[in-house]
Design a protein around this motif. Structure first.
Motif: not given
Length: 386
Positions: A297-304, A327-334, A337-340, A364-369
Motif C-alpha cells: 500500500s505504500s507508494g514507494i513499495h508499489q512503485d518498486g 496493490i492496495i490503493l490507499t492515501a499512501r499510494s502514489g 500505483a494509481l496508473n497501474y 477520496h483516499a484520505d476518507k477511506k482505508k
C-alpha cells in the motif's frame, strides 16, 4: 558441495493445534484436513490424543483408515491406559507411531508429579517398553525440555534409546528458550548421548516469546532431523512453530542445504481450510499466509513492485499457492500505483490526466482505508474522463 539434509515435517495441527479454546474439529473435518496434509507432503500427522475423549479416539481411527503413505501418530502420557488406548486407535494405520512421554524439568518433577528424577527415568523407560508392544515406531517427548538441565535430559534420552525409542522430541513447552540456547541444547545431546545416532531428534517449540520458528530453525541447524509444527502456527497459548514459515525458510535459504517433501504451492489452500474449520482467523500480517503478506500500500513499495517484484518481495507468491501480489490503493499510494490500476481496468491516462485524477483520488483516499475499482470509476467521472 555439501549434501542436502532431509528434514521430516511432523504436523500437529489436529492435536496441539486443536488445543486452543473454542477450536473444536469434528471427525469429518479432521479426516479432510489429514488427507490434505498427506497431499501437502508432511511426513507425520499427529492425529489426536485418543484417551482424551471417544471423539478423539474415533478421529485417530478414521484418519488411520484414510491416510496411506504418511505416518499417523497418536499422543499419550506415560500412563499404561493412555498407551494401550493409543495403540488400539492406530489399529488400522499403515504406518503407526505412538508419541509418549513425561515432564523432565524440575518444575514438572517437583510440582506436577511430586516425584524424583530417578522415578521419572523409570516411568519413561516403562512407557517406551509398553508402547513398543503396539508399534515399532515410538517417539518419546521430554516435556519442558527447554527448562530441563542438559545432563539430566541426556540421561533420559540414553535410557529411552536403550529401550527402543526411534524419535526423541525436545519440546520448548513454555517458549522459554532463545534460539542459540535451544540450538546448543540440541547440539549438547548430539554430542553427549550414547546411541544418539540410532534416533532422530525432534524440535517442538512454542511461541510464547515469538521465537518458535527461530528456535526450531536453530535446533535443526544443530542436528535435529524432525520439526513439529502446525498450519498457521495454531496451538496452545501463543501457538506453535508455523509449518509455512519453517518450510519456506528452508526453501528460500538454499545455503542451509535443508529440504522437506512439502509441496509449498499447496500451503495457501490448506491454510484457508484449517482457518475455516477451526474458526481461527489468520492475522492479516501473518508471515507467508496472511492477507497482507503479499499486499503493498505504500507508494514507494508499489512503485518498486510494479517495476520489479523482487524489490519488495523475497518470496514469489506463486510458490505458496497465491496467484499474485496485491496493490492496495490507499492515501499512501502514489501515481505509479494509481496508473497501474487504471491500466488494469483498461484506461490509459496521459500525464496531465493522471495528475488531475490523482488529486481527486487523494481526497477520496484520505476518507477511506482503501479505494476499490468502483470508486476509481467515480473519480474518473469527477475528472470528466469517463
Amino acid at each position: 558441495m555439501k549434501k542436502k539434509r532431509k528434514i521430516n515435517v511432523f504436523d500437529t495441527s489436529l492435536r496441539d493445534g486443536e488445543q486452543v479454546p473454542g477450536c473444536k474439529l469434528n471427525t469429518n473435518q479432521k479426516v479432510e484436513i489429514a488427507k490434505k496434509l498427506e497431499d501437502l507432503g508432511v511426513d507425520v500427522i499427529e492425529a489426536g490424543f485418543p484417551i482424551s475423549s471417544p471423539g478423539d479416539f474415533k478421529s485417530v481411527q478414521e484418519i488411520s483408515k484414510s491416510v496411506s503413505k504418511t505416518i499417523v501418530c497418536a499422543l499419550s502420557r506415560a500412563v499404561e491406559k493412555d498407551i494401550e488406548v493409543a495403540g488400539k486407535s492406530l489399529k488400522f494405520a499403515k504406518n503407526p507411531r505412538i508419541h509418549t512421554g513425561i515432564g523432565t524439568s524440575n518444575w514438572h518433577i517437583l510440582y506436577k508429579f511430586n516425584s524424583t528424577p530417578e522415578k521419572i527415568i523409570d516411568i519413561a523407560i516403562k512407557s517406551v517398553k509398553l508402547a513398543k508392544r503396539f508399534v515399532e515406531d515410538v517417539e518419546f517427548y521430554a516435556e519442558d525440555a527447554g527448562r530441563t538441565d542438559n545432563y539430566f535430559l541426556a540421561k533420559v534420552c540414553e535410557n529411552v534409546i536403550k529401550y527402543g525409542a526411534t524419535v526423541i522430541n525436545i519440546p520448548d513447552t513454555t517458549g522459554f528458550c532463545l534460539p542459540d540456547e535451544y540450538g546448543r541444547k540440541i547440539r549438547f545431546l548430539k554430542e553427549n548421548v550414547n546411541g544418539i545416532h540410532k534416533v532422530s531428534l525432534s524440535t517442538h517449540c512454542h511461541n510464547d516469546l515469538g521465537l518458535a520458528t527461530a528456535n526450531s530453525l536453530y535446533g535443526i541447524i544443530n542436528g535435529a532431523k524432525q520439526v513439529e509444527c502446525t498450519i498457521n502456527g495454531i496451538g496452545e497459548r501463543a501457538g506453535n512453530t508455523s509449518l509455512e514459515e519453517i518450510v519456506m525458510i528452508f526453501k528460500q535459504k538454499k545455503y542451509l542445504n535443508l529440504y522437506t517433501n512439502v509441496n509449498t504451492k499447496l500451503i495457501s489452500p490448506i491454510s484457508n481450510l484449517v482457518s475455516k474449520h477451526t474458526g481461527m482467523m489468520v492475522p492479516a500480517n501473518k508471515a507467508i499466509v496472511g492477507f497482507n503478506a503479499f499486499s503493498h500500500s505504500s507508494g514507494i513499495h508499489q512503485d518498486g513492485i510494479i517495476k520489479k517484484k523482487e524489490t519488495y518481495e523475497s518470496i514469489n507468491p506463486k510458490d505458496v499457492g497465491i496467484n499474485n501480489s496485491s496493490i492496495i490503493l490507499t492515501a499512501r499510494s502514489g501515481r505509479a500505483a494509481l496508473n497501474y490500476r487504471y491500466k488494469k481496468m483498461g484506461y490509459n491516462l496521459t500525464k496531465n490526466s493522471l495528475d488531475l485524477v490523482y488529486s481527486i483520488f487523494l481526497k477520496h483516499a484520505d476518507k477511506k482505508k482503501e479505494i476499490k475499482n468502483e470508486e476509481l470509476k467515480i473519480i474518473l467521472k469527477k475528472a470528466n474522463l469517463n
